[in-house]
Write an enzyme that holds these catalytic residues in place. Structure first.
Site, PDB file in Angstrom:
ATOM      1  N   THR A 155     -17.283 -55.054 -58.953  1.00 46.24           N
ATOM      2  CA  THR A 155     -17.616 -55.504 -60.306  1.00 46.24           C
ATOM      3  C   THR A 155     -16.487 -55.113 -61.253  1.00 46.24           C
ATOM      4  O   THR A 155     -16.351 -55.704 -62.320  1.00 46.24           O
ATOM      5  CB  THR A 155     -18.952 -54.915 -60.819  1.00 46.24           C
ATOM      6  N   HIS A 171     -25.529 -53.415 -50.090  1.00 48.73           N
ATOM      7  CA  HIS A 171     -24.284 -53.313 -50.877  1.00 48.73           C
ATOM      8  C   HIS A 171     -23.069 -52.909 -50.071  1.00 48.73           C
ATOM      9  O   HIS A 171     -22.027 -52.600 -50.648  1.00 48.73           O
ATOM     10  CB  HIS A 171     -24.447 -52.307 -52.016  1.00 48.73           C
ATOM     11  N   LYS A 228     -14.869 -56.998 -64.623  1.00 52.33           N
ATOM     12  CA  LYS A 228     -14.581 -56.380 -65.927  1.00 52.33           C
ATOM     13  C   LYS A 228     -13.128 -56.603 -66.308  1.00 52.33           C
ATOM     14  O   LYS A 228     -12.793 -56.853 -67.473  1.00 52.33           O
ATOM     15  CB  LYS A 228     -14.878 -54.876 -65.870  1.00 52.33           C
ATOM     16  N   LYS A 244     -10.449 -49.657 -49.464  1.00 49.66           N
ATOM     17  CA  LYS A 244      -9.956 -50.232 -50.722  1.00 49.66           C
ATOM     18  C   LYS A 244      -8.431 -50.201 -50.789  1.00 49.66           C
ATOM     19  O   LYS A 244      -7.829 -50.792 -51.671  1.00 49.66           O
ATOM     20  CB  LYS A 244     -10.557 -49.490 -51.913  1.00 49.66           C
ATOM     21  N   LYS A 267     -11.177 -47.494 -59.095  1.00 48.49           N
ATOM     22  CA  LYS A 267     -12.385 -47.631 -58.268  1.00 48.49           C
ATOM     23  C   LYS A 267     -12.505 -46.365 -57.439  1.00 48.49           C
ATOM     24  O   LYS A 267     -11.587 -45.551 -57.429  1.00 48.49           O
ATOM     25  CB  LYS A 267     -12.269 -48.847 -57.353  1.00 48.49           C
ATOM     26  N   ARG A 268     -13.612 -46.202 -56.732  1.00 46.40           N
ATOM     27  CA  ARG A 268     -13.712 -45.037 -55.853  1.00 46.40           C
ATOM     28  C   ARG A 268     -12.570 -45.041 -54.843  1.00 46.40           C
ATOM     29  O   ARG A 268     -12.074 -46.098 -54.463  1.00 46.40           O
ATOM     30  CB  ARG A 268     -15.057 -45.060 -55.107  1.00 46.40           C
TER      31      ARG A 268
HETATM   32  C1  26W Z   1     -25.839 -43.048 -48.376  1.00 49.35           C
HETATM   33  C2  26W Z   1     -24.380 -43.151 -48.627  1.00 49.35           C
HETATM   34  C3  26W Z   1     -24.060 -44.352 -49.406  1.00 49.35           C
HETATM   35  C4  26W Z   1     -23.941 -44.249 -50.782  1.00 49.35           C
HETATM   36  C5  26W Z   1     -23.652 -45.366 -51.534  1.00 49.35           C
HETATM   37  C6  26W Z   1     -23.902 -45.557 -48.785  1.00 49.35           C
HETATM   38  C7  26W Z   1     -23.620 -46.663 -49.528  1.00 49.35           C
HETATM   39  C8  26W Z   1     -23.498 -46.567 -50.902  1.00 49.35           C
HETATM   40  C9  26W Z   1     -23.272 -47.772 -51.745  1.00 49.35           C
HETATM   41  C10 26W Z   1     -24.116 -48.910 -51.251  1.00 49.35           C
HETATM   42  C11 26W Z   1     -21.854 -48.142 -51.829  1.00 49.35           C
HETATM   43  C12 26W Z   1     -21.590 -49.061 -52.966  1.00 49.35           C
HETATM   44  O1  26W Z   1     -21.588 -48.654 -54.108  1.00 49.35           O
HETATM   45  N1  26W Z   1     -21.335 -50.317 -52.676  1.00 49.35           N
HETATM   46  C13 26W Z   1     -20.796 -51.192 -53.683  1.00 49.35           C
HETATM   47  O2  26W Z   1     -21.842 -51.911 -54.292  1.00 49.35           O
HETATM   48  C14 26W Z   1     -21.348 -52.686 -55.360  1.00 49.35           C
HETATM   49  C15 26W Z   1     -22.486 -53.295 -56.115  1.00 49.35           C
HETATM   50  O3  26W Z   1     -23.058 -54.313 -55.383  1.00 49.35           O
HETATM   51  C16 26W Z   1     -20.336 -53.705 -54.863  1.00 49.35           C
HETATM   52  O4  26W Z   1     -19.810 -54.374 -55.972  1.00 49.35           O
HETATM   53  C17 26W Z   1     -19.222 -53.019 -54.105  1.00 49.35           C
HETATM   54  O5  26W Z   1     -18.366 -53.966 -53.525  1.00 49.35           O
HETATM   55  C18 26W Z   1     -19.783 -52.117 -53.045  1.00 49.35           C
HETATM   56  O6  26W Z   1     -18.772 -51.352 -52.435  1.00 49.35           O
END
Ligand code: 26W
Length: 793
Positions: A646, A352, A650, A545, A539-540
């Site tokens: 996503t 992701h 929405k 971003k 968004k975060r």
């Molecule tokens: C371990 C630290 C950490 C925590 C969360 C690393 C990475 C993440 C996630 C993978 C980050 C995340 O939420 N990525 C998002 O995933 C969504 C669902 O597929 C995408 O729509 C977003 O673009 C992407 O940033």
């Protein structure tokens, strides 16, 4: 009994049993409890019928493992999916109460950070809707994603104590509790021709499951989310008897700590022991559960991969693979080849994020100390990967880049690519970026394992439950049953040139903007103006971003109007929602910058033309209010950084027009709606790569652009009295996400957006086309693709 009478009698009974009170005397929290309890009972029953039906047909089942499931609220959504909304609301009204206030009692189940967790939640809804047997596995965090508090624009974090209201949806299943072991030593021996593994001196923790049910649309099938809570496996009587009470209690609270809190980091691992413990806790208990279920049905694990698919949501649950290997090798006595073959066919993985710093790596020393047997198995995977790569003719340098264990670290993504049959991106564009950057080597070694499935959203939550006004409109102009047959939404397109229909759509949007404005005020507490353009970035908070680029743009508008009060600028409302990871200082500074801009606007003569609203504590629930009110959807990440998004889907579904770069799923949104219904700007990822290669210097762009220069100067001289030179330095220095390079094109497209918004009919047509083209982004399509191509169900 049917209809409203059913709900009246159920709620009456539940209130009598729990509180000895009549519905007319009950307060809202009791009404909510009674409603949730009733619904949970119905769902549990529906789940067992649907599970029995699937089992009797011997159907393959998917297990979705994820450290995050961002469920949000359940009551409204569950009622909607089961078709009970009208009757329920009628019953509540008959008690003299307001259903909206009953819904408002429910806390969000905020067991996730952002998109990754919300996607997992939408998957459970989609899988139940298309009738595929599915179980989610995660952790029952006692505290979910923190509650954001803004004090003068500074974010502070408050604990999210959701269980008091949230546990109404959870059913404890103590009979399926599992022991999870940490630490200790491994002793290997040979006995009777068998390799014996003895794990000694470990600490054990008990994992107790709590189930939450997620109904699909029309409720025939129900997915189950199993959440594990950690408990100590009892007081250590040996320590206790030796008088070491404090030590005995310490072990107790160390165990509970495992499921106490969600790590609030997004795209940034922190490498802490507790996080590793959480991950192993999740996979060990879930794998034990899957094995138990499978053995009960089939009596052998030989056919596990035919009857089950296990999906790993980003690398966080990767240890599920070596954990199952451990069982197959040590407990079933299978050979390595046979075990690895089962795992290969059983597991699949989705990536992701392509930010290199977000890829998980674990320190070998810590890992081996905490999980000695799993570590040993990972080393064996590494040894075999190296042999495979050598056979494929890769050089030593290439092999060390692709290895699983290297430089004292374990690379989880590499293990996933090697040990599973499928590695997925979350949009078409993401897959291309993966192949060209972080996964370039592994892609050359195993090209056939890579694919992408574009993300999707549960339209039932984001359209039907959240936006009844628009739902009515869609039903009227497409088809009554579009919720079941979502392609029918395309029928909306034939009204694209009907002025009356477009005007009606404009009214629906205005209504939702009024609702939002009523509930929210600008930074200084002034009322928002629903006739202004609602420009939304929610968004975060992350530098990639580029919320700061949006901030620079607003500062420029401020400069422009101050220099020329008659400047050609129409009323706008800038709406932001964003949480920053607590330790991410720059992100917190950007929030403060945005807040200060809002303050300055509200105190200037422009306050009726430009307003800024920073939504505190952006969450699933606040976004359900926000999406329907948006005119413009800001999707402005630097090309090549956002995997999919996503929120963009929405907003599109809500009739907002995307103003964005060619990044993530924006690329597919553009393809669906066409250039005339999309506001595109900025470099594409090839241009970004080329610029980096050439050597990027933001000053080259800043010096040529007076608007940008003035905006940066203003940051240095103070916004609402605060010096933001620190952020200006970052942009003038490295500008890692190239805001300066894209700024001019961003300003141009914003001017074009304003022009288009002036012409209401044109704008409403763009909105209509976005809604009409949104069905490809419904999660039903996404999960169907996973079932067909990845899980082979
Ligand atoms: C371990 C630290 C950490 C925590 C969360 C690393 C990475 C993440 C996630 C993978 C980050 C995340 O939420 N990525 C998002 O995933 C969504 C669902 O597929 C995408 O729509 C977003 O673009 C992407 O940033």
């Amino acid at each position: 009994m049917q209809g409203a009478e059913f709900w009246k009698s159920k709620i009456t009974e539940s209130l009598k049993n729990a509180y000895i009170e009549k519905p007319e005397d009950a307060d809202y929290s009791h009404l909510y409890d009674a409603a949730a309890e009733t619904l949970r009972g119905i769902l549990a029953e529906k789940y067992s019928t649907s599970a029995a039906r699937h089992s009797s047909r011997g159907e393959k089942r998917v297990y979705y493992m994820s450290m995050e499931f961002l469920m949000g609220r359940s009551l409204r959504n569950n009622l909607h999916n089961l078709g009970y909304t009208k009757d329920f609301e009628k019953a509540i009204k008959s008690f003299g109460a307001d259903p909206e206030l009953v819904y408002a009692q429910e806390p969000d189940a905020g067991l996730g950070n952002g998109d990754l967790g919300r996607l997992a939640a939408c998957f459970l809804d989609g899988l139940a809707t298309i009738g595929k047997p599915a179980m989610g596995y995660s952790i029952c965090y006692e505290y979910g994603i923190f509650r954001q508090k803004l004090t003068e624009g500074w974010q502070t974090e408050k604990p999210d104590d959701w269980l008091p209201g949230g546990k109404a949806w959870l059913a404890e299943k103590r009979e399926h509790a599992v022991e999870v072991r940490f630490g200790g030593e491994i002793e290997e021996s040979w006995y009777d021709g068998f390799h014996q593994i003895l794990h000694k001196n470990y600490d054990s923790v008990l994992a107790v499951p709590y189930d939450m049910y997620v109904p699909g649309f029309e409720g025939n099938d129900v997915s189950r989310l199993r959440l594990w809570q950690a408990e100590s496996s009892g007081i250590d009587m040996e320590l206790f008897n030796r008088g070491l009470y404090a030590e005995a209690m310490r072990k107790n609270s160390e165990a509970k700590a495992i499921s106490s809190i969600l790590y609030p980091n997004d795209n940034h691992p922190d490498g802490k022991t507790l996080r590793l413990k959480q991950q192993y806790f999740l996979v060990c208990s879930s794998i034990a559960d899957i094995v138990r279920r499978h053995l009960a049905a089939y009596g052998t694990l030989e056919n596990l991969a035919e009857k089950a698919a296990i999906h790993i949501n980003d690398t966080h649950p990767t240890m599920a693979i070596p954990e199952l290997m451990r069982i197959l090798l040590d407990e079933c006595g299978y050979s390595w080849e046979k075990s690895a073959d089962i795992c290969f066919n059983l597991f699949s993985y989705t990536n992701h994020t392509v930010l290199p710093e977000a890829l998980e790596r674990w320190d070998c020393g810590m890992f081996r100390w905490l999980l000695p047997r799993v570590y040993g198995i990972i080393c064996e995977f590494d040894r075999r990967l190296r042999i495979t790569l050598r056979e494929k003719g890769f050089s030593d340098a290439e092999i060390s880049r692709m290895a699983i264990v290297e430089n004292g670290e374990i690379r989880m993504a590499n293990l996933c690519v090697f040990a599973t049959h499928s590695t997925n991106g979350v949009s078409e564009h993401h897959l291309t970026v993966m192949e060209n950057s972080v996964f370039a080597d592994l892609y050359r070694a195993f090209p056939e394992r890579f694919s992408s499935v574009t993300n999707g959203i549960a339209a039932r939550r984001w359209l039907c439950a959240a936006n009844p006004e628009l739902t009515k409109f869609v039903k009227k102009y497409s088809a009554k049953d579009f919720e079941k047959n979502y392609e029918k939404m395309y029928l909306l397109e034939k009204h694209a040139n009907d002025s009356a229909v477009l005007e009606e759509l404009g009214k629906v949007k205005l209504k939702r903007k009024e609702i939002f404005a009523k509930a929210n005020r600008d930074v200084m507490g002034n009322k928002l103006d629903p006739s202004s353009l609602f420009d939304v970035q929610a968004k975060r908070l992350h530098e990639y971003k580029r919320q700061h680029m949006n901030a620079l743009r607003i500062i420029s508008l401020l400069n422009e109007i101050e220099a020329n009060p008659n400047a050609d600028i129409d009323p706008k409302t800038f709406i932001f929602g964003a949480k920053a990871a607590p330790g991410y200082y720059v992100a917190k500074r950007i929030i403060r910058l945005i807040w200060c801009i809002g303050k300055e606007l509200s105190e200037s003569a422009l306050k009726d033309r430009l307003k800024l609203c920073f939504l505190e504590n952006y969450s699933v629930t606040t976004s359900e209010m926000l999406m329907p009110a948006a005119d413009i959807s800001e999707q402005i990440s630097l090309a090549g950084t956002e995997a999919s998004g996503t929120g963009n889907m929405k907003l599109m579904l809500s009739g907002a027009v995307t103003l964005g770069t060619l990044d993530g799923a924006n690329v597919e949104i553009l393809r669906e709606v066409g250039e005339e219904n999309f506001l595109r700007f900025g470099m594409n990822s090839d241009e970004v790569d080329a610029l980096r290669l050439r050597g990027y210097d933001p000053m080259e762009y800043i010096e040529k652009n007076d608007e940008l220069k003035a905006a940066l100067d203003r940051m240095r001289h103070g916004i609402a009295g605060e010096d933001f030179s620190d952020l200006a330095d970052l942009i003038e220095g490295k500008d890692f996400y190239m805001a300066a390079a894209d700024f001019e094109s961003y300003m141009d497209i914003q001017r074009k957006a304003q022009e288009l918004f002036r012409d209401k009919e044109t704008w409403n047509r763009m909105a209509l086309m976005n809604i009409a083209k949104s069905p490809v982004f419904f999660v039903d399509r996404t999960v169907q693709e996973y079932c067909d191509r990845i899980w082979n169900m």
